[in-house]
Write a protein that holds these residues in place. Sequence first.
Motif, PDB file in Angstrom:
ATOM      1  N   GLU A   1       0.836  -1.208   0.000  1.00 33.34           N
ATOM      2  CA  GLU A   1       0.000   0.000   0.000  1.00 33.34           C
ATOM      3  C   GLU A   1       0.865   1.249   0.000  1.00 33.34           C
ATOM      4  OE1 GLU A   1      -4.057  -1.308   2.300  1.00 33.34           O
ATOM      5  OE2 GLU A   1      -2.225  -1.152   3.496  1.00 33.34           O
ATOM      6  N   ARG A   2       1.924   1.223   0.776  1.00 36.93           N
ATOM      7  CA  ARG A   2       2.817   2.384   0.818  1.00 36.93           C
ATOM      8  C   ARG A   2       3.499   2.602  -0.526  1.00 36.93           C
ATOM      9  NH1 ARG A   2       6.203   2.304   6.277  1.00 36.93           N
ATOM     10  NH2 ARG A   2       6.826   4.293   5.394  1.00 36.93           N
ATOM     11  N   ALA A   3       3.896   1.514  -1.177  1.00 37.09           N
ATOM     12  CA  ALA A   3       4.527   1.630  -2.498  1.00 37.09           C
ATOM     13  C   ALA A   3       3.552   2.195  -3.523  1.00 37.09           C
ATOM     14  CB  ALA A   3       5.050   0.270  -2.954  1.00 37.09           C
ATOM     15  N   TYR A   4       2.275   1.870  -3.383  1.00 37.42           N
ATOM     16  CA  TYR A   4       1.261   2.373  -4.312  1.00 37.42           C
ATOM     17  C   TYR A   4       0.935   3.844  -4.031  1.00 37.42           C
ATOM     18  CZ  TYR A   4      -3.197   2.953  -6.714  1.00 37.42           C
ATOM     19  OH  TYR A   4      -4.210   3.425  -7.524  1.00 37.42           O
ATOM     20  N   CYS A   5       0.757   4.195  -2.767  1.00 34.52           N
ATOM     21  CA  CYS A   5       0.274   5.521  -2.396  1.00 34.52           C
ATOM     22  C   CYS A   5       1.353   6.605  -2.395  1.00 34.52           C
ATOM     23  CB  CYS A   5      -0.374   5.484  -1.012  1.00 34.52           C
ATOM     24  SG  CYS A   5      -1.845   4.458  -0.895  1.00 34.52           S
ATOM     25  N   ALA A   6       2.521   6.300  -1.840  1.00 31.50           N
ATOM     26  CA  ALA A   6       3.542   7.325  -1.592  1.00 31.50           C
ATOM     27  C   ALA A   6       3.933   8.141  -2.821  1.00 31.50           C
ATOM     28  CB  ALA A   6       4.774   6.686  -0.955  1.00 31.50           C
ATOM     29  N   PRO A   7       4.141   7.531  -3.997  1.00 35.18           N
ATOM     30  CA  PRO A   7       4.593   8.343  -5.133  1.00 35.18           C
ATOM     31  C   PRO A   7       3.490   9.150  -5.823  1.00 35.18           C
ATOM     32  CG  PRO A   7       4.548   6.015  -5.757  1.00 35.18           C
ATOM     33  CD  PRO A   7       4.211   6.102  -4.289  1.00 35.18           C
ATOM     34  N   ARG A   8       2.264   8.952  -5.443  1.00 33.40           N
ATOM     35  CA  ARG A   8       1.147   9.630  -6.110  1.00 33.40           C
ATOM     36  C   ARG A   8       1.109  11.110  -5.734  1.00 33.40           C
ATOM     37  NH1 ARG A   8      -3.305   6.179  -7.751  1.00 33.40           N
ATOM     38  NH2 ARG A   8      -4.600   7.992  -7.317  1.00 33.40           N
ATOM     39  N   HIS A   9       0.676  11.938  -6.679  1.00 31.49           N
ATOM     40  CA  HIS A   9       0.530  13.368  -6.372  1.00 31.49           C
ATOM     41  C   HIS A   9      -0.591  13.597  -5.360  1.00 31.49           C
ATOM     42  CE1 HIS A   9      -2.801  13.061  -9.220  1.00 31.49           C
ATOM     43  NE2 HIS A   9      -3.230  14.209  -8.737  1.00 31.49           N
ATOM     44  N   ASP A  10      -1.522  12.649  -5.276  1.00 30.16           N
ATOM     45  CA  ASP A  10      -2.629  12.717  -4.320  1.00 30.16           C
ATOM     46  C   ASP A  10      -2.488  11.630  -3.254  1.00 30.16           C
ATOM     47  OD1 ASP A  10      -3.128  10.551  -5.998  1.00 30.16           O
ATOM     48  OD2 ASP A  10      -5.289  10.909  -6.093  1.00 30.16           O
ATOM     49  N   ALA A  11      -1.279  11.496  -2.722  1.00 29.66           N
ATOM     50  CA  ALA A  11      -0.993  10.419  -1.763  1.00 29.66           C
ATOM     51  C   ALA A  11      -1.960  10.436  -0.583  1.00 29.66           C
ATOM     52  CB  ALA A  11       0.444  10.514  -1.275  1.00 29.66           C
ATOM     53  N   ALA A  12      -2.270  11.593  -0.042  1.00 25.41           N
ATOM     54  CA  ALA A  12      -3.178  11.661   1.111  1.00 25.41           C
ATOM     55  C   ALA A  12      -4.546  11.092   0.757  1.00 25.41           C
ATOM     56  CB  ALA A  12      -3.301  13.090   1.618  1.00 25.41           C
ATOM     57  N   SER A  13      -5.028  11.347  -0.446  1.00 23.98           N
ATOM     58  CA  SER A  13      -6.317  10.789  -0.886  1.00 23.98           C
ATOM     59  C   SER A  13      -6.258   9.278  -0.963  1.00 23.98           C
ATOM     60  CB  SER A  13      -6.707  11.344  -2.259  1.00 23.98           C
ATOM     61  OG  SER A  13      -6.959  12.712  -2.205  1.00 23.98           O
ATOM     62  N   ALA A  14      -5.176   8.756  -1.516  1.00 19.90           N
ATOM     63  CA  ALA A  14      -5.025   7.305  -1.652  1.00 19.90           C
ATOM     64  C   ALA A  14      -4.916   6.642  -0.280  1.00 19.90           C
ATOM     65  CB  ALA A  14      -3.802   6.987  -2.514  1.00 19.90           C
ATOM     66  N   TYR A  15      -4.143   7.232   0.616  1.00 20.27           N
ATOM     67  CA  TYR A  15      -4.039   6.686   1.970  1.00 20.27           C
ATOM     68  C   TYR A  15      -5.393   6.770   2.690  1.00 20.27           C
ATOM     69  CZ  TYR A  15       1.092   6.297   2.035  1.00 20.27           C
ATOM     70  OH  TYR A  15       2.401   5.947   1.817  1.00 20.27           O
ATOM     71  N   ALA A  16      -6.093   7.885   2.547  1.00 22.72           N
ATOM     72  CA  ALA A  16      -7.388   8.055   3.212  1.00 22.72           C
ATOM     73  C   ALA A  16      -8.400   7.032   2.721  1.00 22.72           C
ATOM     74  CB  ALA A  16      -7.912   9.475   2.998  1.00 22.72           C
ATOM     75  N   ALA A  17      -8.408   6.755   1.425  1.00 24.26           N
ATOM     76  CA  ALA A  17      -9.332   5.763   0.880  1.00 24.26           C
ATOM     77  C   ALA A  17      -9.038   4.381   1.466  1.00 24.26           C
ATOM     78  CB  ALA A  17      -9.236   5.740  -0.644  1.00 24.26           C
ATOM     79  N   ARG A  18      -7.781   4.047   1.615  1.00 28.09           N
ATOM     80  CA  ARG A  18      -7.413   2.748   2.180  1.00 28.09           C
ATOM     81  C   ARG A  18      -7.750   2.671   3.667  1.00 28.09           C
ATOM     82  NH1 ARG A  18      -5.843   3.604  -2.272  1.00 28.09           N
ATOM     83  NH2 ARG A  18      -5.243   1.975  -3.750  1.00 28.09           N
ATOM     84  N   PHE A  19      -7.561   3.778   4.373  1.00 21.13           N
ATOM     85  CA  PHE A  19      -7.945   3.816   5.780  1.00 21.13           C
ATOM     86  C   PHE A  19      -9.448   3.574   5.904  1.00 21.13           C
ATOM     87  CE2 PHE A  19      -9.019   5.669   9.843  1.00 21.13           C
ATOM     88  CZ  PHE A  19      -7.936   5.351  10.645  1.00 21.13           C
ATOM     89  N   ALA A  20     -10.236   4.264   5.090  1.00 24.55           N
ATOM     90  CA  ALA A  20     -11.687   4.088   5.105  1.00 24.55           C
ATOM     91  C   ALA A  20     -12.067   2.655   4.743  1.00 24.55           C
ATOM     92  CB  ALA A  20     -12.352   5.076   4.153  1.00 24.55           C
ATOM     93  N   ALA A  21     -11.357   2.056   3.786  1.00 27.77           N
ATOM     94  CA  ALA A  21     -11.651   0.673   3.381  1.00 27.77           C
ATOM     95  C   ALA A  21     -11.450  -0.292   4.543  1.00 27.77           C
ATOM     96  CB  ALA A  21     -10.771   0.278   2.196  1.00 27.77           C
TER      97      ALA A  21
END
Length: 124
Positions: free
Chosen positions: A37-57
């Motif tokens: 998950e960190r490898a997927y989310c960290a490089p994204r320009h919207d990393a906080a959005s990607a992390y937040a979606a996973r937290f919600a999931a």
Amino acid sequence: MPIVGLGLDLCSIERIQRILDGPRAEAFLHRVYTDGERAYCAPRHDAASAYAARFAAKEALVKAMGVPPGVKWRDMEVVREGGPPRFVLSGVAREVMEARGWEAMLALTHDAGVAAATVVLQTK
């Protein structure tokens, strides 16, 4: 396949961004997210959005399962492999799902500063 559980969760993207910008970011990321998950989310320009979606999931899955004792954040990994998001489970989360013969369907979205996840559990 009958539906046996439903979970919904919302997560503030701004809240996750504040954590990512703070001194405890690394501890939070290590405690909540898998290496994948960190490898997927960290490089994204919207990393906080990607992390937040996973937290919600993860929250939505735990709610749908009935909050099984002993489940850990990293027992639930959200993956994207060219299709819709799905869970890869380990530990207590996997044990509970397998013992009950359940499978999870997951939907993620984010807009207007909020990430949301819906989980539907059904029997296999």
